[in-house]
Each structure stands twice: as structure tokens, then as C-alpha cells.
Write a protein that holds these residues in place. Structure first.
Motif, PDB file in Angstrom:
ATOM      1  N   LEU A 538       0.884  -1.248   0.007  1.00 57.84           N
ATOM      2  CA  LEU A 538       0.071   0.099  -0.155  1.00 57.84           C
ATOM      3  C   LEU A 538       0.660   1.446  -0.023  1.00 57.84           C
ATOM      4  O   LEU A 538       0.326   2.344  -0.700  1.00 57.84           O
ATOM      5  N   VAL A 539       2.020   1.378   0.599  1.00 60.43           N
ATOM      6  CA  VAL A 539       2.959   2.449   0.444  1.00 60.43           C
ATOM      7  C   VAL A 539       3.413   2.552  -0.768  1.00 60.43           C
ATOM      8  O   VAL A 539       3.287   3.873  -1.606  1.00 60.43           O
ATOM      9  N   HIS A 540       3.643   1.462  -1.745  1.00 64.71           N
ATOM     10  CA  HIS A 540       4.042   1.380  -3.195  1.00 64.71           C
ATOM     11  C   HIS A 540       2.752   1.799  -3.850  1.00 64.71           C
ATOM     12  O   HIS A 540       2.984   2.871  -4.793  1.00 64.71           O
ATOM     13  N   ARG A 541       1.809   1.397  -3.568  1.00 62.57           N
ATOM     14  CA  ARG A 541       0.460   1.905  -4.533  1.00 62.57           C
ATOM     15  C   ARG A 541       0.229   3.456  -4.121  1.00 62.57           C
ATOM     16  O   ARG A 541      -0.297   4.173  -4.996  1.00 62.57           O
ATOM     17  N   GLU A 542       0.471   3.984  -2.798  1.00 61.46           N
ATOM     18  CA  GLU A 542       0.261   5.150  -2.524  1.00 61.46           C
ATOM     19  C   GLU A 542       0.996   6.192  -3.314  1.00 61.46           C
ATOM     20  O   GLU A 542       0.695   7.083  -3.648  1.00 61.46           O
ATOM     21  N   ALA A 543       2.397   5.556  -3.652  1.00 63.75           N
ATOM     22  CA  ALA A 543       3.374   6.396  -4.336  1.00 63.75           C
ATOM     23  C   ALA A 543       2.814   6.413  -5.695  1.00 63.75           C
ATOM     24  O   ALA A 543       3.112   7.547  -6.313  1.00 63.75           O
ATOM     25  N   ARG A 544       2.468   5.515  -6.339  1.00 70.34           N
ATOM     26  CA  ARG A 544       1.747   5.543  -7.640  1.00 70.34           C
ATOM     27  C   ARG A 544       0.521   6.299  -7.697  1.00 70.34           C
ATOM     28  O   ARG A 544       0.395   7.241  -8.832  1.00 70.34           O
ATOM     29  N   ASP A 545      -0.336   6.413  -6.936  1.00 63.01           N
ATOM     30  CA  ASP A 545      -1.377   7.511  -6.712  1.00 63.01           C
ATOM     31  C   ASP A 545      -0.869   8.728  -6.628  1.00 63.01           C
ATOM     32  O   ASP A 545      -1.451   9.732  -7.294  1.00 63.01           O
ATOM     33  N   GLU A 546      -0.016   9.041  -5.866  1.00 66.53           N
ATOM     34  CA  GLU A 546       0.669  10.439  -5.800  1.00 66.53           C
ATOM     35  C   GLU A 546       1.123  10.911  -6.963  1.00 66.53           C
ATOM     36  O   GLU A 546       1.045  12.083  -7.280  1.00 66.53           O
ATOM     37  N   TYR A 547       1.864  10.077  -7.862  1.00 64.62           N
ATOM     38  CA  TYR A 547       2.319  10.366  -9.007  1.00 64.62           C
ATOM     39  C   TYR A 547       1.401  10.723 -10.083  1.00 64.62           C
ATOM     40  O   TYR A 547       1.470  11.918 -10.693  1.00 64.62           O
ATOM     41  N   HIS A 548       0.606   9.858 -10.084  1.00 66.84           N
ATOM     42  CA  HIS A 548      -0.914   9.938 -11.065  1.00 66.84           C
ATOM     43  C   HIS A 548      -1.519  11.471 -10.754  1.00 66.84           C
ATOM     44  O   HIS A 548      -1.950  11.905 -11.796  1.00 66.84           O
ATOM     45  N   CYS A 549      -1.772  11.453  -9.555  1.00 65.60           N
ATOM     46  CA  CYS A 549      -2.607  12.697  -9.100  1.00 65.60           C
ATOM     47  C   CYS A 549      -1.915  13.892  -9.336  1.00 65.60           C
ATOM     48  O   CYS A 549      -2.548  14.901  -9.601  1.00 65.60           O
ATOM     49  N   LYS A 550      -0.430  14.063  -8.947  1.00 64.36           N
ATOM     50  CA  LYS A 550       0.105  15.304  -9.109  1.00 64.36           C
ATOM     51  C   LYS A 550       0.239  15.586 -10.890  1.00 64.36           C
ATOM     52  O   LYS A 550       0.199  16.732 -11.038  1.00 64.36           O
ATOM     53  N   LYS A 551       0.508  14.449 -11.595  1.00 66.12           N
ATOM     54  CA  LYS A 551       0.547  14.858 -12.917  1.00 66.12           C
ATOM     55  C   LYS A 551      -0.678  15.008 -13.507  1.00 66.12           C
ATOM     56  O   LYS A 551      -1.045  15.994 -14.273  1.00 66.12           O
ATOM     57  N   LYS A 552      -1.619  14.756 -13.067  1.00 67.36           N
ATOM     58  CA  LYS A 552      -3.162  15.003 -13.484  1.00 67.36           C
ATOM     59  C   LYS A 552      -3.906  16.587 -13.051  1.00 67.36           C
ATOM     60  O   LYS A 552      -4.387  17.101 -13.695  1.00 67.36           O
ATOM     61  N   TYR A 553      -3.578  16.688 -11.570  1.00 65.49           N
ATOM     62  CA  TYR A 553      -4.349  17.694 -11.083  1.00 65.49           C
ATOM     63  C   TYR A 553      -3.292  18.948 -10.711  1.00 65.49           C
ATOM     64  O   TYR A 553      -3.720  19.971 -10.392  1.00 65.49           O
ATOM     65  N   GLY A 554      -1.816  18.871 -10.894  1.00 63.89           N
ATOM     66  CA  GLY A 554      -0.869  19.870 -10.944  1.00 63.89           C
ATOM     67  C   GLY A 554      -0.979  20.668  -9.476  1.00 63.89           C
ATOM     68  O   GLY A 554      -0.810  20.297  -8.295  1.00 63.89           O
ATOM     69  N   VAL A 555      -1.085  21.880  -9.603  1.00 64.26           N
ATOM     70  CA  VAL A 555      -1.164  22.803  -8.573  1.00 64.26           C
ATOM     71  C   VAL A 555      -2.288  22.412  -7.564  1.00 64.26           C
ATOM     72  O   VAL A 555      -2.128  22.687  -6.461  1.00 64.26           O
ATOM     73  N   ALA A 556      -3.484  22.031  -8.010  1.00 67.96           N
ATOM     74  CA  ALA A 556      -4.778  21.833  -7.131  1.00 67.96           C
ATOM     75  C   ALA A 556      -3.914  20.570  -6.344  1.00 67.96           C
ATOM     76  O   ALA A 556      -4.516  20.539  -4.982  1.00 67.96           O
ATOM     77  N   TRP A 557      -3.434  19.719  -6.731  1.00 67.84           N
ATOM     78  CA  TRP A 557      -2.756  18.611  -5.857  1.00 67.84           C
ATOM     79  C   TRP A 557      -2.073  18.799  -4.692  1.00 67.84           C
ATOM     80  O   TRP A 557      -1.889  18.402  -3.668  1.00 67.84           O
ATOM     81  N   GLU A 558      -0.947  19.899  -5.171  1.00 65.99           N
ATOM     82  CA  GLU A 558      -0.160  20.430  -4.244  1.00 65.99           C
ATOM     83  C   GLU A 558      -0.661  21.239  -3.009  1.00 65.99           C
ATOM     84  O   GLU A 558      -0.279  21.104  -1.890  1.00 65.99           O
ATOM     85  N   LYS A 559      -1.855  21.902  -3.493  1.00 60.59           N
ATOM     86  CA  LYS A 559      -2.838  22.507  -2.364  1.00 60.59           C
ATOM     87  C   LYS A 559      -3.283  21.720  -1.492  1.00 60.59           C
ATOM     88  O   LYS A 559      -3.321  21.792  -0.359  1.00 60.59           O
ATOM     89  N   TYR A 560      -3.645  20.379  -2.121  1.00 70.07           N
ATOM     90  CA  TYR A 560      -4.562  19.492  -1.039  1.00 70.07           C
ATOM     91  C   TYR A 560      -3.370  18.764  -0.313  1.00 70.07           C
ATOM     92  O   TYR A 560      -3.808  18.580   0.811  1.00 70.07           O
TER      93      TYR A 560
END
Length: 573
Positions: A538-560
Motif C-alpha cells: 500500500l505504501v508503493h500503491r500510494e506512491a503510484r497514486d501520488e505520482y498520477h494525481c500530481k500529474k493529473k491535477y498539478g497545482v490543485a494537488w499540491e494545495k491538497y
């Protein structure tokens, strides 16, 4: 640390990736680590640019007939051929003749048609946040359809919207076809006639799981590791000091009858899946705008399966056979998984481009592992959805918005996980306790039950909240939840369970895994492999989630991330 040249809020000119064109943009922020500026174009598109791709407004001369600022959205529909006079351009009296100018324009148009027809790559599940590092982007054929072909090809509403949003064509690309000779007209017509949306394969540096060497080791290493764990568990003393366990002969692990029983179990679940009971729902939109339909009847399948097992027990069927042949069943499931994975890869070679997974890379080994086709179906029978929910794990229905369904293809990774790893590792504690029973006191049993219940509440509550929000963000029941708007048009939850940690469902999952392991006592570490492995997963899966969400949502994900700093464990991680 080098100082930044442009300030937040400053209006400048930014070069559009893959072209030599500059548009008026506003500086939103600056990342001191990557030295990239986040800029916003007039049509709302946000990109990250290097400093040398940004110039002050004073570097550009005023246009003859209008303002120096021209957003991509305004220029994409322009047909004007007027352009600003460059510093090196001679005065009118010294300009070339009309015929020479005409010939030069034709040459220029040819160059633009041949080189710059697709200056922008559409990524799968398009969004307006991307990272540009100044390097030439990989250009795929048929990436962006010509604006005039939208009606011709009857694209869906969503696809047409994306095409309009990203069709940032410079004026020079829109030279009238009558100014190009007949040969060039045929070339342009041919190119435009075949333009459709395509999924851009990810680059080698974006491959997950260690790339090709990593997935190769996983495919061969995990089955071996699984059998070593089961063999260790059957030993009288399962201490790690006795590792590795004695290895049986291969013929002792394979029984044709066991393989037949496994196929029977699989086919029974197929029959239950195909029953016309349970509601039908739509999945998330695909890249071409379609929504696949899924029948939710897992609960009915569970009831029917329980009835079949109960009837079999009443008829005197010995289910101890499953335990005594546990290794043989594991091998049968592994063989079936390999055969299924080969079939999935071979059929994906004929799949349309829009049906491929955004995780596919073009490398045969990696795609065999990660899955090349996103939603392989035989008629209406969805192979991935079925294997995720039935043969190894019944009842997990809030699945349609997870990464497994919307991002990963169906290949060896999910096939082995669904059909082998889940049923034989998630039942590992029960398999251990048969040979190594452990008495649990009432206080300890109460603690385990409470811990399990708390984990389930967190897991179920978080997933239900996320699923309800994705299905209907305007639901009055969710009106109390706070959100952050993103440039994709979607909102991010920043309250409720998702304001507690970024992945509360993973936290609940891990608490339940710990409860299962505590029932085995503390004599050996072997039954705690489940919680150890699950934490790493789940730590690895969370890292995958973080990568895709940052790529998808950009600045909004950083604010989150600023609002919700902890990933899984509050105040720890």
C-alpha cells in the motif's frame, strides 16, 4: 540557489511546448527545486515551463492590427494572415516581388504541414496540467484531430471538447489550401483523414515496478516466494531459522483432478456472474467518451456460493480436501493465470488503439505484466472486472473508480494478484492456524474484534464517500464536504475521511490486516508476513497514486497536500 527572474502574477510570454510560438501567460508559481514556472494561458491551460522558455512582454513588438497578446484559444480559429514585422525584415521598398513572396509562402506552408501539424500530445484521460522540461516531445501520429474534421468523424461530445481545447494551431499552419499546390493538398487531406485520438505510450523513464527488469523478476519471483511461504507454514517449526523448507518433487505438486476442481469453481462463478440479477451501473468515462456497463450482483453470487457449499457439506463432501491439497490448488491457479495472461496479451495485439491501457508502454515484457488492453471483454463479459471480484475475492463492489479499473490494463499483474496471490495469501493466517493453533483470551479476542471493526468502518466509510462523490458531486448529502477545484473540471475532497489523511482507505485496510494477524499469537513472525507485505504494497500503491494525481491535477494537488500533509498514517507518514 539561483534567483528567479519572474514574479508571481507577472504577465509575460510563454513558449508553447513543441513549437516556436509564444503566447501571453500569467506566472502562477515557481518551483525552486525543479526551477520550473507554473504559467496560465488565457484559455485556462496551465503548464510548467523552464525559465528560458519565458520572455518579458517588452521582448515582442506590437502587432500592426491589434494587441500583442493572443491566447491559444483565440488564435486557433483565426484565419488572418497578417503578422508582425520582424526586426530583420526589410522595408516595403526593398521587399521581394509578389511572385517570390508567393513561392516562399508555399515553401513555408509545406514545411509547417510536414513538421508542425501536431505540436501538442494528448495524454490519456486528458487534463490541462502537464510538465514540460524543454526537451523535444515524442510525437505520435494521429494525436490531435484537425478542427474541421470533428463533424466529419462524428466524435463524441467529450472527445470534441478535448480536441477544441487543445487544438492550439499557429496561424502559419492554417494557410489556405488553395495556396498550396495540388500535391500538397492531397498530402494534407490524406493526413487529416486518418487523424484520431490515440493513447500516447509512456516513456521508458516512466515505467513502474523497476521497468522491464523489475517486472521480469516479479513474474518469476512471486510464484516461487508464494510456494516457499506455504511450505514453511506446513512445517512443524515454521521458524525463519529453518528457511528454506524441504522442496517437494514437481509431480507431487501437480494433480489433474485438482486443476479440474479449480476450473469447476471458476466456471460456477462465471455462471453466477452472468445471471440477470442485480443492478447495472456505468463505469468512468473512457478516453473516447464511452462508459462501459457493469452488473453488480456479487452479493447474490456470495449467497448462491454459500448455498452450494452448505448443500455439499450436507451431502458429505469433505472440504478438508482443499487444505490437504492447498499447494496443488496454488499451482493449478498459477498455471491458469499464466495461460490467461498469454491469451490477454495475444488478443490485445488486435485491440483498437482507444481500448489500450494508459499504463501500456510498447515493450512486450512490460505490457505482458501490466496489461496492454484496459477492459478486455468477450461480448459483455468483462474479464478484468470478473477476476477482480469473483474467483478470489467476492463482495468488493466499490471498485469501478479504483486504479485497477481506470488505469491498469489486464495482464499478468492483476491476473496473478486476483487468482493466486489474494486467495492464497489473504487466507494465510487460517492456513497457519490449522497446523499451529493458538488460544486467544477473551480480552485479546475483544481487542481484535474492536480493531477489526474500526478498520472496517474507516475502510468502508472512506471508499463509500469517495465513490459517492465521484458519481454525483452535487449530492445534497455531500454538501458539507469541502473541496478544491482543479483545472480538469473535477474537485478534490479535502474534508471528511479524505481530510484526515490522503488515503484513509489504505489506513483502514492495514488496521484490518493487523487484526487478522494478531489472532495467530506471537510465537512466530511468519503469520505477520501478511501485514508486513500489505504495508509495503500500500505504501508503493500510494506512491503510484501520488505520482498520477500530481500529474493529473498539478497545482490543485499540491494545495491538497498542504491541507492534508499525512499520506496514510496520521502524524507518522
Amino acid at each position: 540557489m539561483p534567483s528567479r527572474k519572474f514574479a508571481d502574477g507577472e504577465v509575460v510570454r510563454g513558449r508553447w511546448p513543441g513549437s516556436s510560438l509564444y503566447y501571453e501567460v500569467e506566472i502562477l508559481s515557481h518551483d525552486s527545486a525543479s526551477q520550473l514556472y507554473t504559467v496560465k494561458y488565457k484559455d485556462g491551460t496551465e503548464l510548467e515551463l523552464k525559465e528560458n522558455d519565458i520572455k518579458p512582454l517588452t521582448s515582442f513588438r506590437q502587432r500592426k492590427g491589434g494587441s500583442t497578446s493572443s491566447s491559444p484559444s483565440r488564435r486557433r480559429g483565426s484565419r488572418s494572415r497578417s503578422r508582425s514585422r520582424s526586426p530583420g525584415r526589410p522595408p516595403k521598398s526593398a521587399r521581394r516581388s509578389a511572385s517570390a513572396s508567393h513561392q516562399a509562402d508555399i515553401k513555408e506552408a509545406r514545411r509547417e504541414v510536414e513538421v508542425k501539424l501536431t505540436p501538442l500530445i494528448l495524454k490519456p484521460f486528458g487534463n490541462s496540467i502537464s510538465r514540460y522540461n524543454g526537451e523535444p516531445e515524442h510525437i505520435e501520429r494521429n494525436d490531435v484531430p484537425h478542427k474541421n474534421t470533428q463533424e466529419k468523424f462524428n466524435l463524441s461530445q467529450e472527445s470534441s471538447y478535448i480536441a477544441t481545447q487543445y487544438s492550439l494551431r499557429p496561424k502559419r499552419e492554417e494557410v489556405k489550401l488553395k495556396e498550396i499546390d495540388s500535391k500538397e493538398e492531397k498530402f494534407v487531406a490524406k493526413e487529416l483523414a486518418v487523424r484520431t485520438f490515440e493513447v500516447t505510450p509512456i516513456r521508458a523513464k516512466d515505467l513502474e515496478f523497476g521497468g522491464v527488469p523489475g517486472v521480469f523478476l516479479i513474474m518469476f519471483g512471486l510464484p516461487v516466494f508464494l510456494f516457499l511461504l506455504l511450505l514453511m507454514c506446513k512445517q512443524k517449526d515454521p521458524s525463519l531459522l529453518n528457511f528454506p523448507p524441504p522442496l517437494p518433487a514437481l509431480y507431487e505438486l501437480w494433480e489433474t483432478r485438482v486443476f479440474g476442481v479449480y476450473l469447476l469453481w471458476f466456471l460456477i462463478q462465471v455462471v453466477f456472474y452472468l445471471l440477470p440479477i442485480g443492478k447495472v451501473v456505468e463505469g468512468t468515462p473512457l478516453i473516447d467518451g464511452r462508459r462501459l456497463k457493469y452488473r453488480l450482483n456479487g452479493f447474490y453470487a456470495f449467497i448462491l456460493t454459500s448455498a452450494v457449499i452448505g448443500t455439499s457439506l450436507f451431502q458429505g463432501v469433505e472440504f478438508h480436501y482443499v487444505y490437504s491439497h492447498f499447494l496443488q490448488f496454488a499451482l493449478a491457479a498459477t498455471v491458469f493465470c499464466v495461460v490467461l495472461s498469454v491469451y490477454l496479451y495475444m488478443r490485445s495485439l488486435k485491440a483498437p488503439r482507444n481500448d489500450l491501457s494508459p499504463a501500456s508502454s510498447g515493450n512486450a515484457v512490460y505490457d505482458f505484466f501490466i496489461g496492454r488492453e484496459l477492459n478486455p471483454r468477450i461480448g459483455t463479459f468483462d474479464l478484468k472486472y470478473f477476476c477482480e471480484l469473483r474467483p478470489g475475492l467476492i463482495g468488493w463492489e466499490a471498485l469501478l473508480t479504483t486504479m485497477d479499473i481506470i488505469h491498469d490494463g489486464f495482464g499478468f499483474m492483476l491476473a496473478f494478484g486476483d487468482l493466486v496471490w489474494v486467495p492464497f495469501i489473504y487466507s494465510f493466517q487460517a492456513f497457519y492456524l490449522v497446523s499451529h493453533p493458538n488460544e486467544v483470551s477473551w480480552p485479546m479476542a475483544s481487542l481484535i474484534i474492536v480493531l477489526k471493526f474500526c478498520g472496517y468502518v474507516i475502510f468502508r466509510g472512506a471508499n463509500s464517500q469517495k465513490n459517492a462523490f465521484r458519481k454525483n458531486p452535487s449530492d445534497p448529502k455531500l454538501a458539507h464536504l469541502k473541496t478544491i477545484h482543479t483545472s480538469t473540471g473535477k474537485n478534490l475532497l479535502v474534508s471528511g475521511w479524505w481530510g484526515f489523511v490522503r488515503h484513509p482507505n489504505y489506513l483502514g485496510d492495514l488496521i484490518m490486516a493487523l487484526a487478522w494477524s494478531l489472532a495467530c499469537g506471537f510465537n512466530h513472525i511468519l503469520p505477520y508476513f501478511y501485514i508486513i507485505y500489505f504495508t509495503m504494497l500500500l505504501v508503493h500503491r500510494e506512491a503510484r497514486d501520488e505520482y498520477h494525481c500530481k500529474k493529473k491535477y498539478g497545482v490543485a494537488w499540491e494545495k491538497y497536500c498542504q491541507r492534508v500533509p499525512y499520506r496514510i498514517f496520521p502524524y507518522i507518514y
